[in-house]
Design a protein around this motif. Structure first.
Motif, mmCIF file in Angstrom:
data_model
loop_
_atom_site.group_PDB
_atom_site.id
_atom_site.type_symbol
_atom_site.label_atom_id
_atom_site.label_comp_id
_atom_site.label_asym_id
_atom_site.label_seq_id
_atom_site.Cartn_x
_atom_site.Cartn_y
_atom_site.Cartn_z
ATOM 1 N N VAL A 1 131.550 62.814 12.745
ATOM 2 C CA VAL A 1 131.576 61.323 13.636
ATOM 3 C C VAL A 1 130.682 61.629 15.020
ATOM 4 C CG1 VAL A 1 133.089 59.911 14.925
ATOM 5 C CG2 VAL A 1 133.493 60.624 12.610
ATOM 6 N N HIS A 2 130.796 62.740 15.557
ATOM 7 C CA HIS A 2 130.138 63.262 16.658
ATOM 8 C C HIS A 2 128.729 63.278 16.318
ATOM 9 C CE1 HIS A 2 133.696 64.831 19.406
ATOM 10 N NE2 HIS A 2 133.685 63.323 19.101
ATOM 11 N N ARG B 1 126.838 61.783 13.959
ATOM 12 C CA ARG B 1 126.271 60.693 13.631
ATOM 13 C C ARG B 1 126.196 59.791 14.961
ATOM 14 N NH1 ARG B 1 128.141 59.147 7.615
ATOM 15 N NH2 ARG B 1 126.155 58.314 7.587
ATOM 16 N N GLU B 2 126.999 59.825 15.720
ATOM 17 C CA GLU B 2 126.975 58.965 17.175
ATOM 18 C C GLU B 2 125.847 59.513 17.982
ATOM 19 O OE1 GLU B 2 128.298 56.258 18.219
ATOM 20 O OE2 GLU B 2 129.832 55.939 16.462
ATOM 21 N N ARG C 1 122.587 58.400 16.651
ATOM 22 C CA ARG C 1 122.541 56.745 16.770
ATOM 23 C C ARG C 1 122.052 56.640 18.077
ATOM 24 N NH1 ARG C 1 126.091 51.979 17.179
ATOM 25 N NH2 ARG C 1 127.883 53.449 17.481
ATOM 26 N N PHE D 1 126.464 66.163 20.926
ATOM 27 C CA PHE D 1 127.412 64.977 21.317
ATOM 28 C C PHE D 1 127.755 65.039 22.923
ATOM 29 C CE2 PHE D 1 131.435 63.081 21.900
ATOM 30 C CZ PHE D 1 131.479 61.757 21.461
ATOM 31 N N LEU E 1 126.982 57.351 25.123
ATOM 32 C CA LEU E 1 127.959 57.090 23.825
ATOM 33 C C LEU E 1 128.486 55.792 23.925
ATOM 34 C CD1 LEU E 1 129.323 60.581 23.750
ATOM 35 C CD2 LEU E 1 127.672 59.556 22.137
ATOM 36 N N GLY F 1 126.081 53.171 23.268
ATOM 37 C CA GLY F 1 125.881 52.993 21.817
ATOM 38 C C GLY F 1 126.748 52.175 21.081
ATOM 39 N N LEU F 2 128.099 51.755 21.745
ATOM 40 C CA LEU F 2 128.721 51.013 21.108
ATOM 41 C C LEU F 2 128.696 49.276 21.306
ATOM 42 C CD1 LEU F 2 131.879 53.075 21.828
ATOM 43 C CD2 LEU F 2 130.637 53.013 19.643
#
Length: 518
Positions: A395-396, A398-399, A402, A416, A424, A427-428
């Motif tokens: 998950v980290h 890919r975040e 992104r 990350f 981060l 990014g959301l």
């Protein structure tokens, strides 16, 4: 095709060579024969035809003029037929052919020109039979090579048994799959890949040493590779062209087989990511799948996510191929899977974590070299002690990837933890919302700078880069502290954000960060 030598060696024709022409002329391939008595047959004689004549034109033109006309048509030579009125070939014709470098042969009165036509037809028939037999034999050899797993190299070996040609096979990614008598470097392979990407694909390309013929190799509805011959198309004989076309069809079978295997591996790898994201309930399946790919699930594992920042790169499948090749070349056991927005690699990693960053930087450079004009980024998610703990690093990674994809500049590789919480969180948020916030806040500064020739935006960036320290900022800008104070006051007035307060600085810092992210 036939040659003058092959006709001269036919005893039934009784040909006598009077002028052999320049060295090699007797062995030059000819296309057909042309019987003519016209004083100027150049309009009707085609290139590389053999002219048959009894010399009935002598009353209208001199032998020198007739030879010049035949030579102008680029004919391959002259056969002079003797007759009762002219029992020997004129000396003037022999001399004219010698001066023009045009082969001249003599045929007796007892042998008609039709005998030459029949002989040429027989040669063509024999050649065609030999070509068909050769094609069948070569087809059997190619099928055997493919069925025994000899691959592209086996196909080239079959070709070079009969034809001395410099050959190579390059796929659409610019990878050299096989070569026989030819050397292609990375730059030339990429030129071939670019030629394959054209619509329709190029049939001839200019490489470093000249023109090369390209025979596209298609698999499932597209061109996936090319059989390259490092000679121009014009230099290849019809038999050589047929052989190359036949080999390209068999290479299509090999490429289709490889694609099927890669598709299965990619699907299995993609399923692995779903298993990891499912958590502990599928931990046993994750471990078993990793073992299938040669990755030890009991040892430390790293996750790296790669993507194209400009979204103009190839498909995830194409990128996955390059990433997988890189790790294999580096000797790193890995599973590489293509997602919708990125490609993820799960690696065996027993080295320090900072070495992983260096490997990722080399990976990004390798990808950018393979796909000129694209910019790739890689996000790192940290190290998992074993496969059961892979979810968080995945998950980290890919975040982080992104966030890097949305950044307009900066380093192409980040972990990350290096990105910082604010990146981060940004990014959301919806990109359009972020751009609206940043643009509205910074617009007054940019308008003022454009209208007055001031430097407020750079002043703000420098002030925040120096953590709000007045003296350090003034020194960096080469201005007096009072000048800096006046500029910051103006920034506060224009933006409505007080740079002396944390809340105001945070808004301005985020606006600049979003602007840098694009």
């Amino acid at each position: 095709m036939f040659t003058l030598s092959s006709l001269a060696e036919n005893a039934s024709l009784g040909l006598r060579v009077l002028v052999p022409g320049p060295p090699g002329a007797m062995d030059e391939p000819l296309d057909w024969v042309h019987n003519t008595e016209l004083p100027d047959p150049s309009r009707y004689v085609r290139e590389r035809e053999l002219v048959l004549t009894n010399g009935l034109w002598t009353a209208e033109v001199t032998p020198a003029q007739f030879v010049a006309n035949v030579r102008g048509a680029r004919a391959g030579g002259i056969v002079f037929g003797l007759r009762a009125e002219m029992p020997r070939t004129p000396d003037e014709l022999v001399k004219a052919c010698e001066q023009a470098g045009l082969p001249l042969l003599e045929i007796s009165m007892e042998v008609p020109f039709t005998a030459i036509s029949h002989a040429v037809s027989g040669l063509y028939t024999e050649q065609r039979q030999q070509a068909l037999v050769g094609m069948v034999r070569r087809g059997d050899a190619l099928a055997t090579a493919i069925s025994r797993g000899a691959g592209a190299s086996g196909v080239l070996r079959v070709l070079t048994r009969d034809h001395d040609l410099p050959l190579a096979v390059v796929d659409r990614m610019g990878r050299l799959l096989a070569a026989a008598g030819a050397e292609l470097d990375d730059e030339q392979s990429l030129i071939v890949a670019a030629g394959l990407a054209r619509r329709p694909p190029a049939l001839e390309l200019r490489l470093r040493d000249g023109l090369a013929a390209l025979y596209p190799v298609g698999a499932v509805g597209d061109v996936d590779a090319a059989l390259i011959c490092l000679r121009p198309l014009s230099a290849l004989t019809p038999i050589e062209r047929e052989a190359l076309e036949q080999a390209a069809k068999f290479l299509s079978l090999e490429v289709a087989k490889q694609q099927a295997v890669q598709a299965i591996e990619l699907r299995f790898a993609s399923e692995l990511l779903e298993m990891v994201l499912s958590g502990a309930q599928r931990a046993a399946e994750v471990a078993e799948r990793l073992r299938t790919f040669g990755v030890d699930p009991t040892g430390p594992l790293a996750v790296c996510a790669v993507a194209f920042a400009d979204e103009k790169g190839p498909t995830a499948h194409g990128l996955a191929e390059v990433v997988g090749e890189f790790f294999a070349r580096e000797g790193v056991p890995s599973v590489v899977a293509g997602g919708t927005q990125d490609v993820v690699g799960v690696l065996t990693w027993r080295q320090p974590e900072h070495d992983l960053a260096r490997l990722a930087e080399s990976l990004v450079q390798s990808v950018d070299k393979r796909f000129p004009g694209s910019r790739s980024v890689a996000g790192l998610g940290g190290i998992a002690p074993h496969s059961a703990e892979l979810r968080q690093p995945l998950v980290h990674a890919r975040e982080a990837c992104r966030v890097l994809r949305r950044s307009r500049g900066g380093p192409p590789v980040r972990s990350f933890v290096e990105l910082g919480t604010h990146r981060l969180l940004l990014g959301l948020v919806d990109p359009a919302t972020l751009r609206g916030f940043s643009g509205d806040l910074l617009a007054p500064l940019r308008e003022h700078d454009a209208r007055r020739g001031s430097d407020l935006e750079r002043t703000l960036r420098t002030f925040l880069d120096h953590d709000g320290q007045w003296a350090a900022t003034a020194a960096a800008l080469h201005v007096h502290v009072n000048t800096l104070r006046n500029r910051l006051t103006k920034i506060t007035d224009l933006t409505g954000r007080d740079v002396a307060r944390t809340e105001g600085r945070v808004d301005l810092f985020l606006a600049l960060t979003i602007d840098a992210m694009g």
